[in-house]
Design a protein around this motif. Structure first.
Motif, mmCIF file in Angstrom:
data_model
loop_
_atom_site.group_PDB
_atom_site.id
_atom_site.type_symbol
_atom_site.label_atom_id
_atom_site.label_comp_id
_atom_site.label_asym_id
_atom_site.label_seq_id
_atom_site.Cartn_x
_atom_site.Cartn_y
_atom_site.Cartn_z
ATOM 1 N N SER A 18 0.853 -1.190 0.000
ATOM 2 C CA SER A 18 0.000 0.000 0.000
ATOM 3 C C SER A 18 0.887 1.237 0.000
ATOM 4 O O SER A 18 2.023 1.207 0.487
ATOM 5 N N ARG A 19 0.381 2.314 -0.562
ATOM 6 C CA ARG A 19 1.172 3.541 -0.651
ATOM 7 C C ARG A 19 1.463 4.123 0.727
ATOM 8 O O ARG A 19 2.497 4.767 0.950
ATOM 9 N N GLY A 20 0.557 3.893 1.679
ATOM 10 C CA GLY A 20 0.761 4.421 3.014
ATOM 11 C C GLY A 20 2.059 3.958 3.648
ATOM 12 O O GLY A 20 2.649 4.678 4.465
ATOM 13 N N GLU A 33 -2.950 -1.332 9.678
ATOM 14 C CA GLU A 33 -3.057 -2.479 8.797
ATOM 15 C C GLU A 33 -1.925 -2.400 7.775
ATOM 16 O O GLU A 33 -1.365 -1.324 7.536
ATOM 17 N N GLY A 34 -1.620 -3.542 7.162
ATOM 18 C CA GLY A 34 -0.673 -3.513 6.064
ATOM 19 C C GLY A 34 -1.390 -3.184 4.770
ATOM 20 O O GLY A 34 -1.043 -2.251 4.057
ATOM 21 N N PHE A 35 -2.440 -3.931 4.511
ATOM 22 C CA PHE A 35 -3.236 -3.741 3.305
ATOM 23 C C PHE A 35 -4.727 -3.730 3.641
ATOM 24 O O PHE A 35 -5.495 -2.969 3.063
ATOM 25 N N GLY A 36 -5.117 -4.530 4.606
ATOM 26 C CA GLY A 36 -6.535 -4.645 4.923
ATOM 27 C C GLY A 36 -7.206 -5.683 4.051
ATOM 28 O O GLY A 36 -8.259 -5.429 3.459
ATOM 29 N N ILE A 91 2.560 -2.416 -5.217
ATOM 30 C CA ILE A 91 1.772 -3.478 -5.853
ATOM 31 C C ILE A 91 0.949 -4.140 -4.752
ATOM 32 O O ILE A 91 1.507 -4.770 -3.860
ATOM 33 N N PRO A 92 -0.362 -4.001 -4.785
ATOM 34 C CA PRO A 92 -1.193 -4.543 -3.698
ATOM 35 C C PRO A 92 -1.287 -6.059 -3.731
ATOM 36 O O PRO A 92 -0.791 -6.722 -4.648
#
Length: 365
Positions: free
Chosen positions: A148-150, A270-273, A168-169
């Motif tokens: 994730s961009r975060g 979260e990392g990605f959720g 890249i998700p």
């Protein structure tokens, strides 16, 4: 044939192994030769067709070996690499221990370090000296992938600048989920939490408080294991024990998502959720805290109203009531960017860029 190597701490429980296996399968279907090296003898997943799994476990036997475990493990990895008939066109290391090992191996300059958890989490509440310096040594001027961009934003706030970065998700296999979600469940008219009960990250205390505040009539189902005794104490203290049901970990959680009115996530980070995206695939709306670093990136395309400020329990409760009253319509466009073919395309593009000798620089969505 392109050859890809994924290195990971393990292939046990958690979202990272699931993502690595799914990605390996998608790339194998593109006629890539995929190898996964697990640095622990902890493999709970069968390899997909065309994917090879190799365990390179290292057990230190003395304080000296413990101190040098990353370097010693890197030597073991290098020895295995020398025995391979061909070099790899793309190398991706997943999770913290693997990053430490890779950075001490012959792959240090060309491997991508895939970050799956917000790096600032490593600094939260820590009083150990040198933690920031170690984080900087790990990722500064390295090749960094983030799901994730975060996560890249977090590195930037710490003054850590990768040499090359890319977003890249995770893969979310909508076809498989929508097949698995069709089973029935012995409950109706409920909202659901799915995940491990881990107070430090998942903040089930915030979840239960928000549920109590929301005043909704639907039962709350809790699907997952972890700190169940502590969670039940909080539920008892709030006087909602008769409306909260702990169903434990389920081998197939997707029917519980699909038949729910709403899925709620109250995490601090979260990392990605993944569970958010999976719920959308099941056609179920999500209410989540607006935490770093994945939920806002998944809940786009008109679903932003389903986010609640991180440290506002009353707002989370209000969002639950509002979305129950006026649920958004979930469409395929809300999750199609995570489908296997789309994510595999991005990894293939990454390989082609490396093969051409061009830089993959800049953070790209």
């Amino acid at each position: 044939m392109k050859r890809i190597l994924f290195v990971t701490d393990h292939l046990g429980g958690g979202g990272a192994p699931i993502s690595i296996i799914a990605l390996s399968s998608a790339l194998a279907e593109r006629d890539c030769e995929v190898s996964i090296v697990s640095l622990q003898d902890k493999v709970w997943h069968e390899p997909p067709e065309g994917v090879r799994i190799k365990v390179l476990d290292f057990q230190y036997r003395s304080p000296w070996q413990k101190l040098r475990r990353y370097r010693l493990h890197a030597r073991l990895l290098d020895q295995w690499l020398r025995d391979q008939a061909h070099e790899f066109d793309l190398v991706v290391a997943n999770l913290h221990y693997s990053h430490q090992v890779i950075n001490r191996s012959s792959l240090a300059k060309r491997a991508w370090l895939c970050i799956r958890t917000d790096p600032t989490v490593a600094l939260m509440g820590s009083r150990r000296p040198g933690r920031f310096a170690r984080l900087r040594r790990l990722y500064h001027r390295r090749r960094v992938l983030a799901i994730s961009r975060g996560m890249l934003d977090s590195l930037a706030r710490l003054g850590i600048g990768p040499a090359v970065s890319r977003v890249i998700p995770n893969i979310i296999d909508a076809v498989a989920i929508q097949t698995a979600m069709k089973e029935s469940v012995p409950y109706d008219d409920y909202i659901v939490y799915v995940g491990r009960l881990d107070k430090r990250q998942k903040r089930y205390d915030r979840l239960f408080n928000a549920y109590a505040i929301s005043g909704v009539s639907q039962r709350l189902l809790v699907v997952g294991d972890g700190e169940i005794d502590e969670a039940k104490k909080i539920v008892d203290s709030l006087g909602i024990a008769d409306r909260v049901t702990f169903v434990g970990q389920q081998e197939n959680p997707y029917p519980y998502m699909h038949h729910a009115r709403l899925l709620v996530l109250a995490s601090d980070y979260e990392g990605f959720g993944r569970v958010i995206a999976e719920s959308l695939v099941c056609g179920t709306p999500v209410v989540s805290t607006d935490c770093p670093s994945g939920p806002r990136e998944v809940l786009g395309e008109g679903l932003e109203r389903c986010l609640a400020p991180l440290d506002d329990g009353e707002a989370l409760g209000s969002r639950i009531a509002e979305v129950i009253e006026n649920p958004p319509v979930i469409k395929s466009r809300h999750y199609e960017t995570f489908k296997p073919s789309a994510i595999a395309d991005q990894y293939v593009q990454l390989m082609l860029m490396e093969g051409s000798g061009s830089e993959c620089g800049g953070s790209k969505p």
